[in-house]
Design an enzyme around this catalytic site. Structure first.
Site, PDB file in Angstrom:
ATOM      1  N   GLU A 190      67.402   1.728  15.568  1.00 10.84           N
ATOM      2  CA  GLU A 190      68.667   1.417  14.911  1.00 10.84           C
ATOM      3  C   GLU A 190      69.792   1.057  15.884  1.00 10.84           C
ATOM      4  O   GLU A 190      70.620   0.207  15.581  1.00 10.84           O
ATOM      5  CB  GLU A 190      69.118   2.612  14.049  1.00 10.84           C
ATOM      6  CG  GLU A 190      68.259   2.865  12.829  1.00 10.84           C
ATOM      7  CD  GLU A 190      68.532   1.864  11.716  1.00 10.84           C
ATOM      8  OE1 GLU A 190      69.361   0.957  11.905  1.00 10.84           O
ATOM      9  OE2 GLU A 190      67.894   1.995  10.641  1.00 10.84           O
ATOM     10  N   SER A 214      58.798  60.282 -14.495  1.00 13.62           N
ATOM     11  CA  SER A 214      58.710  61.420 -13.572  1.00 13.62           C
ATOM     12  C   SER A 214      59.200  61.099 -12.165  1.00 13.62           C
ATOM     13  O   SER A 214      59.051  61.927 -11.261  1.00 13.62           O
ATOM     14  CB  SER A 214      57.259  61.900 -13.494  1.00 13.62           C
ATOM     15  OG  SER A 214      56.796  62.345 -14.758  1.00 13.62           O
TER      16      SER A 214
END
Length: 716
Positions: free
Chosen positions: A101, A361
């Site tokens: 690029e 419990s």
């Protein structure tokens, strides 16, 4: 004739056409550049401020303790745009990007004159645009503007913005903008979002072929989308690879290997770990863009998968929740709110770590711990497991049997109900709940009633986070610490805690060690790997909730299993449903268990015979009732099985009768089905009934005082 005249004559005789062409091309290449320079000077005078606000609108992200991504959210515009720094990208991607690029990115000032001359020359020579001459800075300018005008004025504006960018930002800051804003098709923006969407990995781990594909896509993001146009994407990638070879960035052999890599043909789902906690945090702190949690991503992933797998094996409509806590710091390492966030059948969107349910419990260890602390008992103290009344309240064991004289160790290890209620009656329900509140939790009681003996068997509402907090304190020798799941949340003791830590303890170190010494000997559930884990299970009334909470010398794991709608699941019990998930979670933490702390000073490690006389036997009154403060009401008669609104598969049972169970109430009992009496032994709390078909049935039980309980079940 002079020599100079001869040279002039020879010059005039040379072919003139190539020279004229060269002159025309040079003029065509230089005059537009000069004109552009003048136009740029004018354009830069009319520019407004840099539109950098768009670049700051990144996706909200949730990170783990190592800053690894747990979850990301789209922006308000519905785009995936994740924050990213230049240092977080594979260097090979950056090298290929520059080569393809903008190879002079670090040399030009935003506009590359050489690239512009080359583009102009190619335009004049070929009569069409061959190279646009745009630099990365110009592309960033276009992305910031949010528009791409393919006109001379549009290009001029990009160039002016590029010069402005270079004047205000560093090269790395400009490159970071490109990495965040570059389009990759659909609602994917930025290299990080594209890397996760197409490859399922962070951009620092890209292969050469993957890096080349991400370089190629922004040039034509929709036409080259690999999930829609895989062949086009592949050709574009290969072109980038060839260019990288020509530029000397990668060797040809590596490029050929990269060309053989498969191009993805579908987008991947973005990571969605710890969805319940993530959404809670983002909602609580809407102004924060990056949320850093204490979770461990690898552990979170493993526990989520384990929870989903185990819950599917347990049956339909069930969900599960798991918390993993480092009890040295209180940091939550894994937070699983359900068996599947997107599973509608299991109501997976509900965070069950915060749901108030009955713990069964699971609170018994703290009852005995308080009895140890008060000098009422020792693990080897003998206690009677026999029919006992507390006022008019008469508790029974889960197996509806009594075991006679047992030690406290046996009573807690076997989760016997009668001894636990005896111990709670001795220490007082109010004192126990007061200790719970020291840890920062708030137990919930029905209709704002006061704590009663029912707390011993689950008559109180707590959350999974509450249980994890209690057991974290127990694992720390009784020293409570808040759970934290956000990095930076430091646990600072209050002034009261600093001056008198003993007043804020859940239990003393000795009492906590006694409880741990009992729980660590609990047998592991079937088909699991054993290990030094102290744990306790719980099953709520009507088989609605199954619990298991355990710890070793470093970690606490808390597990809940049940239906989010609180419907009953016949046979759902903590030991069989939740405990296997607990043990398997510990194996996901580490193959080895952290050892427990040694016994603290003052602990008595003796058998019953060597105990002081007051600790040899738990003190009862002569009639078998325990004297304690507060009223204890006899519970009404209740149908414990089948639960209300439960569904029973009678077709699979063939001729096998259905068991009916009741709790509480005064004998004798009378059973009715759809108003018709059932032949039973009225002095037993368990009977059988043979259904005569499918459909709904109304079951009723009436005790000797005329009190009744009713449930409706579906037979299928």
């Amino acid at each position: 004739m002079s020599e100079s005249s001869n040279r002039a004559t020879r010059w005039t005789r040379l072919p003139q056409r190539p020279l004229r062409i060269a002159a025309v091309l040079l003029a065509a290449a230089t005059l537009p550049v000069a004109a552009i320079g003048i136009a740029l000077f004018v354009a830069t005078k009319n520019l407004g401020p840099l539109p950098l606000a768009a670049a700051e609108k990144t996706s909200v992200t949730v990170l783990d303790r190592e800053n690894r991504l747990l979850r990301a959210f789209t922006t308000k515009e519905g785009r995936w745009r994740l924050p990213l720094e230049v240092s977080e990208v594979d260097p090979r991607y950056l090298a290929i990007l520059m080569a393809f690029e903008d190879k002079r990115f670090y040399d030009h000032a935003g506009v590359d004159p050489l690239a512009m001359v080359r583009a102009t020359y190619l335009l004049v020579r070929h009569g069409t645009i061959i190279s646009g001459g745009s630099t990365l800075t110009m592309q960033v300018a276009r992305l910031l503007e949010g528009r791409h005008l393919r006109t001379a004025s549009g290009k001029l504006h990009q160039m002016a913005r590029a010069l402005q960018l270079e004047a205000h930002l560093s090269k790395d800051e400009i490159l970071r903008l490109y990495l965040r804003l570059a389009p990759f098709g659909g609602n994917i923006e930025g290299v990080r979002a594209a890397s996760l969407a197409y490859f399922g990995k962070e951009p620092r781990h890209l292969s050469v072929g993957e890096a080349a594909l991400l370089v190629a896509l922004p040039q034509s993001p929709e036409a080259r989308r690999p999930d829609r146009h895989a062949d086009t994407a592949r050709r574009a990638r290969d072109h980038v690879l060839d260019h990288a070879v020509e530029a000397g960035v990668i060797p040809k052999a590596e490029a050929e290997r990269a060309k053989s890599e498969r191009v993805p043909t579908a987008r991947l789902r973005f990571m969605q770990l710890a969805p319940h906690l993530s959404e809670t945090e983002v909602t609580a702190r809407p102004a924060t863009h990056v949320h850093r949690m204490t979770l461990d991503r690898e552990l979170q992933t493993a526990v989520e998968q384990l929870t989903a797998q185990q819950t599917r094996m347990l049956g339909p409509r069930l969900s599960a929740a798991v918390l993993v806590v480092d009890h040295a710091t209180g940091e939550v390492l894994a937070h699983v709110g359900s068996a599947g966030y997107l599973d509608k059948d299991r109501q997976g969107a509900i965070d069950m770590t915060s749901a108030v349910r009955s713990p069964g419990s699971a609170l018994k260890p703290f009852i005995y711990g308080l009895a140890f602390e008060n000098g009422l008992a020792h693990p080897e103290t003998l206690i009677e497991d026999r029919p006992t009344r507390f006022g008019t309240y008469r508790p029974e064991n889960f197996d509806e049997d009594f075991h006679g004289t047992v030690s406290i160790r046996e009573a807690l290890g076997n989760s016997l109900n009668v001894p636990a209620v005896k111990a709670l009656a001795a220490v007082g329900p109010g004192r126990l709940v007061g200790r719970f509140r020291r840890t920062g939790i708030t137990p919930v009681f029905p209709r704002n009633t006061e704590p009663s003996l029912a707390v011993a068997l689950g008559g109180v509402g707590v959350t999974l986070k509450d249980l994890a907090t209690l057991y974290t304190a127990l694992a720390r020798g009784g020293d409570p610490i808040p759970l934290v799941w956000r990095q930076g949340d430091k646990v600072e003791p209050s002034p009261e805690q600093s001056t008198d830590s003993a007043r804020n303890r859940l239990l003393t170190p000795v009492a906590s060690w006694y409880v741990t010494d009992i729980l660590k000997d609990a047998p592991p559930p079937p088909n699991t790997k054993g290990g030094a884990i102290a744990y306790k299970t719980g099953t709520s009334y009507g088989y609605r909730d199954a619990w298991a909470v355990g710890y070793d010398g470093r970690h606490v794991v808390a597990v809940w299993v049940g239906r989010p709608d609180a419907a009953a699941t016949p046979g759902l019990m903590g030991r069989l449903a939740a405990a296997p998930i607990l043990y398997d979670t510990f194996t996901r933490i580490s193959d080895r268990r952290t050892p427990f702390a040694s016994a603290p000073a003052g602990a008595i490690k003796e058998g019953n015979a060597a105990l002081p006389p007051p600790l040899k036997r738990f003190r009862d009154t002569g009639d078998g009732a325990v004297v304690a403060e507060g009223p204890f009401l006899e519970p009404p008669v209740l149908i414990s099985f089948p639960p209300d609104r439960s569904e029973l598969d009678v077709a699979e049972r063939e001729a096998e009768p259905l068991v009916l169970k009741a709790e509480g109430g005064a004998l004798p009992l009378t059973w009715l089905v759809d108003g018709n009496p059932v032949s039973t032994d009225p002095f037993r709390r368990e009977t059988t009934w043979q259904p005569d078909g499918r459909g709904f049935a109304r079951l009723t039980v009436i005790d000797a005082k005329g009190r009744a309980d009713r449930v409706t079940v579906r037979l299928r």
